[in-house]
Write an enzyme that holds these catalytic residues in place. Structure first.
Site, PDB file in Angstrom:
ATOM      1  N   MET A  37       0.853  -1.199   0.000  1.00  0.00           N
ATOM      2  CA  MET A  37       0.000   0.000   0.000  1.00  0.00           C
ATOM      3  C   MET A  37       0.884   1.242   0.000  1.00  0.00           C
ATOM      4  O   MET A  37       1.854   1.292   0.748  1.00  0.00           O
ATOM      5  CB  MET A  37      -0.858  -0.016   1.268  1.00  0.00           C
ATOM      6  CG  MET A  37      -1.441   1.312   1.699  1.00  0.00           C
ATOM      7  SD  MET A  37      -2.058   1.266   3.416  1.00  0.00           S
ATOM      8  CE  MET A  37      -3.625   0.480   3.217  1.00  0.00           C
ATOM      9  N   ASP A  39      -0.010   5.721  -1.097  1.00  0.00           N
ATOM     10  CA  ASP A  39      -0.906   6.857  -0.817  1.00  0.00           C
ATOM     11  C   ASP A  39      -2.387   6.517  -0.565  1.00  0.00           C
ATOM     12  O   ASP A  39      -2.968   5.711  -1.299  1.00  0.00           O
ATOM     13  CB  ASP A  39      -0.944   7.817  -2.010  1.00  0.00           C
ATOM     14  CG  ASP A  39       0.397   8.093  -2.608  1.00  0.00           C
ATOM     15  OD1 ASP A  39       1.405   7.662  -2.051  1.00  0.00           O
ATOM     16  OD2 ASP A  39       0.424   8.737  -3.662  1.00  0.00           O
ATOM     17  N   GLN A  55      -3.212   3.313  -3.032  1.00  0.00           N
ATOM     18  CA  GLN A  55      -2.292   2.793  -4.034  1.00  0.00           C
ATOM     19  C   GLN A  55      -1.903   1.389  -3.605  1.00  0.00           C
ATOM     20  O   GLN A  55      -1.457   1.179  -2.467  1.00  0.00           O
ATOM     21  CB  GLN A  55      -1.067   3.705  -4.131  1.00  0.00           C
ATOM     22  CG  GLN A  55      -1.370   5.046  -4.762  1.00  0.00           C
ATOM     23  CD  GLN A  55      -1.607   4.898  -6.260  1.00  0.00           C
ATOM     24  OE1 GLN A  55      -0.661   4.805  -7.031  1.00  0.00           O
ATOM     25  NE2 GLN A  55      -2.861   4.863  -6.682  1.00  0.00           N
ATOM     26  N   TRP A  63       6.411  -1.966  -4.306  1.00  0.00           N
ATOM     27  CA  TRP A  63       5.623  -1.204  -5.280  1.00  0.00           C
ATOM     28  C   TRP A  63       5.598  -1.943  -6.616  1.00  0.00           C
ATOM     29  O   TRP A  63       6.586  -2.554  -7.018  1.00  0.00           O
ATOM     30  CB  TRP A  63       6.264   0.183  -5.422  1.00  0.00           C
ATOM     31  CG  TRP A  63       5.426   1.172  -6.160  1.00  0.00           C
ATOM     32  CD1 TRP A  63       4.468   1.980  -5.632  1.00  0.00           C
ATOM     33  CD2 TRP A  63       5.473   1.463  -7.558  1.00  0.00           C
ATOM     34  NE1 TRP A  63       3.906   2.755  -6.616  1.00  0.00           N
ATOM     35  CE2 TRP A  63       4.509   2.459  -7.807  1.00  0.00           C
ATOM     36  CE3 TRP A  63       6.223   0.982  -8.632  1.00  0.00           C
ATOM     37  CZ2 TRP A  63       4.274   2.982  -9.078  1.00  0.00           C
ATOM     38  CZ3 TRP A  63       5.993   1.500  -9.900  1.00  0.00           C
ATOM     39  CH2 TRP A  63       5.024   2.493 -10.112  1.00  0.00           C
ATOM     40  N   ASP A 168      -2.022  12.939  -9.618  1.00  0.00           N
ATOM     41  CA  ASP A 168      -2.620  13.019  -8.283  1.00  0.00           C
ATOM     42  C   ASP A 168      -3.730  14.066  -8.162  1.00  0.00           C
ATOM     43  O   ASP A 168      -3.701  14.938  -7.279  1.00  0.00           O
ATOM     44  CB  ASP A 168      -1.529  13.286  -7.216  1.00  0.00           C
ATOM     45  CG  ASP A 168      -0.360  12.330  -7.323  1.00  0.00           C
ATOM     46  OD1 ASP A 168      -0.544  11.249  -7.904  1.00  0.00           O
ATOM     47  OD2 ASP A 168       0.739  12.662  -6.845  1.00  0.00           O
TER      48      ASP A 168
HETATM   49  C1  FRU Z   1       3.272   9.556  -4.185  1.00  0.00           C
HETATM   50  C2  FRU Z   1       3.178   8.925  -5.545  1.00  0.00           C
HETATM   51  C3  FRU Z   1       2.178   9.677  -6.394  1.00  0.00           C
HETATM   52  C4  FRU Z   1       1.741   8.665  -7.398  1.00  0.00           C
HETATM   53  C5  FRU Z   1       1.784   7.395  -6.595  1.00  0.00           C
HETATM   54  C6  FRU Z   1       2.209   6.175  -7.363  1.00  0.00           C
HETATM   55  O1  FRU Z   1       3.619   8.691  -3.173  1.00  0.00           O
HETATM   56  O2  FRU Z   1       4.455   8.907  -6.152  1.00  0.00           O
HETATM   57  O3  FRU Z   1       2.671  10.867  -6.968  1.00  0.00           O
HETATM   58  O4  FRU Z   1       0.474   8.925  -7.895  1.00  0.00           O
HETATM   59  O5  FRU Z   1       2.690   7.603  -5.523  1.00  0.00           O
HETATM   60  O6  FRU Z   1       2.011   5.018  -6.620  1.00  0.00           O
END
Ligand code: FRU
Length: 498
Positions: A37, A39, A55, A63, A168
């Site tokens: 996880m 944002d 996320q 990630w 975002d």
């Molecule tokens: C911030 C970020 C955002 C992007 C997301 C990708 O933590 O880099 O700018 O949308 O994470 O996971």
């Protein structure tokens, strides 16, 4: 209809979740259903529930191709997982559904806005991530992506804007009935983040309004995850800057979190800040996002983690990675952003243990004061105002081997959070300091301890400090120490969610 990619993610998370016992998760912080996880996304109230998306990379604890995980709650603290809401499954988001916002649309549907990422070959042959803004509509469980996505793309950007950093979107409905979003962008030469404002009558047809505000170079480089709202008669811009340089005890190196307080020039649609400050002075806090509750509270939640340390998590064989901070009510007071844990938490406080006027000299432990899921309130003052103590320290999550410390040196007015001895085996950031208001050795602290984190709220929320800890659960002791003489009032509650 949902795609194969989304169906597979939903099937996978449902099965894999069963391998994670409740006690392996935080008690009152939302953690990733499975996998990774980052944002918070789409933090909103819809159909009688708070919705929080995030996320999400379900398949691994690092990630990866971004999905949107989904959870709902009636009280912002007890979350129920719902099936993943979005997966990277269309042409404009084939490489990820990045961060975004949500609200209840005019037609009664839950509207999501997010950044679609797709890798595209450029004229010079280079392959780059292209970021565009997309929308989806749903019933609170299943979402249908708009067939004409993206609704905003790089053609809509100002000429001197980066074509690559554009992400975002945070969505709200203005008092004029229009939809608005702010999104993060960079200057074309990548010299600094800028926040763009877009508007729409229907949520589908969007127009560029203005560069709301931009980084003059004082606050890192690119800015991510903006939020923009009115609070107590002022306008607040929250951003998460990358590549910060430190500034006194206010800002630290690397990825940060930043709050501007100011006013909105409605004619030029530009933001005029009059003050800036860190949002959280601890180690783990990023990508904050807010919502407005029905009773008018502005509540903020953030990813309780930081990008510089999270890549070490592979060592840990963890089944999930990433958690959110405790949701916090915001207010502006004395020109500063104050925050306190949502009042809903008070309903889960049990077994109060209170001590008044305890004299702390050297090390003190107190009957009934321990635990790894607890809410502590402390008030400190010097025993003798003519002779202020040199240091006060609390050890949390403590046994013979481990502890996390919170220490205060009134002469310097520095509060330090230190997780060096929390069981960490990596050379990551373990300490953060924050300068607090000088008040003759008096200090108020509220400390939330969950299984894998510590959050401090200083002087009724004037400052906050958050950090994750992964200490053995057997380390549940709490002790106090003073170099000098401190008088302490203390209340401790167990947090019980059952
Ligand atoms: C911030 C970020 C955002 C992007 C997301 C990708 O933590 O880099 O700018 O949308 O994470 O996971």
């Amino acid at each position: 209809m949902s795609s194969q990619v989304l169906r597979e993610a939903r099937k996978y998370e449902e099965l894999k979740e069963q391998t994670i016992a409740q006690k392996e998760r935080p008690l009152f912080h939302l953690s990733s259903r499975v996998g990774w996880m980052n944002d918070p996304n789409g933090f909103s109230y819809y159909a009688g529930k708070y919705h929080l998306f995030y996320q999400y990379h379900p398949y691994d604890t690092c990630w990866g191709p971004m999905h949107w995980g989904h959870a709902v709650s009636s009280d912002l603290l007890r979350w129920e997982y719902l099936p993943a809401a979005l997966a990277p499954d269309t042409a404009c988001d084939s490489d990820g559904c990045f961060s975004g916002g949500a609200l209840e649309a005019e037609n009664g549907q839950h509207m999501l806005i997010y950044t679609g990422v797709s890798r595209q070959a450029q004229e010079n042959g280079e392959v780059r991530d292209i970021q565009t803004q997309c929308v989806a509509f749903g019933d609170g469980i299943d979402y249908r992506k708009y067939h004409k996505n993206p609704v905003v793309d790089i053609k809509d950007l100002p000429a001197d804007s980066s074509r690559f950093d554009f992400r975002d979107p945070k969505l709200w409905k203005g008092c004029d009935g229009q939809y608005y979003f702010v999104a993060a962008n960079n200057r074309a030469d990548e010299s600094g983040g800028r926040i763009l404002l877009f508007s729409s009558l229907d949520g589908l047809d969007w127009h560029f309004e203005s560069i709301l505000f931009e980084n003059d170079g004082s606050f890192g480089k690119m800015w991510e995850c903006p939020d923009f709202f009115e609070l107590d008669g002022r306008w607040i811009l929250l951003v998460s800057p990358q590549d910060m340089l430190p500034k006194d005890f206010e800002y630290h190196n690397g990825d940060g979190n930043l709050c501007f307080i100011g006013d909105l020039d409605r004619k030029t649609k530009t933001f005029l800040p009059t003050a800036d400050q860190a949002v959280d002075y601890g180690i783990d806090f990023y990508a904050a996002q807010t919502l407005l509750t029905a009773d008018g509270r502005r509540v903020m939640i953030a990813w309780m983690q930081n990008w510089d340390t999270c890549n070490n998590n592979h060592q840990s064989k963890r089944k999930w990675f990433g958690q959110m901070c405790t949701p916090r009510e915001l207010r502006v007071q004395n020109g500063r952003l104050f925050q306190r844990p949502v009042r809903e938490l008070e309903a889960f406080r049990r077994n109060p243990v209170t001590y008044t006027n305890v004299l702390v000299q050297d090390i003190v432990t107190l009957e009934g004061i321990k635990g790894r899921t607890a809410d502590l309130e402390l008030e400190l003052s010097p025993e003798n105002s003519e002779e202020i103590y040199r240091k006060f320290e609390i050890h949390l999550a403590k046994n013979d081997q481990y502890h996390t410390s919170v220490s205060f040196r009134p002469y310097e007015s520095i509060l330090k959070l230190d997780r060096k001895f929390s069981g960490s085996r990596r050379a990551i950031i373990h300490q953060r300091r924050c300068r607090v208001a000088r008040n003759g050795g008096k200090l108020k602290l509220r400390i939330l301890i969950d299984r894998f984190s510590v959050e401090l709220f200083v002087n009724d929320g004037e400052q906050a400090m958050s950090a994750t800890i992964y200490t053995d659960m057997a380390a549940d002791g709490i002790s106090f120490y003073a170099d000098g003489n401190v008088r302490m009032n203390l209340s401790k509650y167990d947090i019980c969610m059952g």
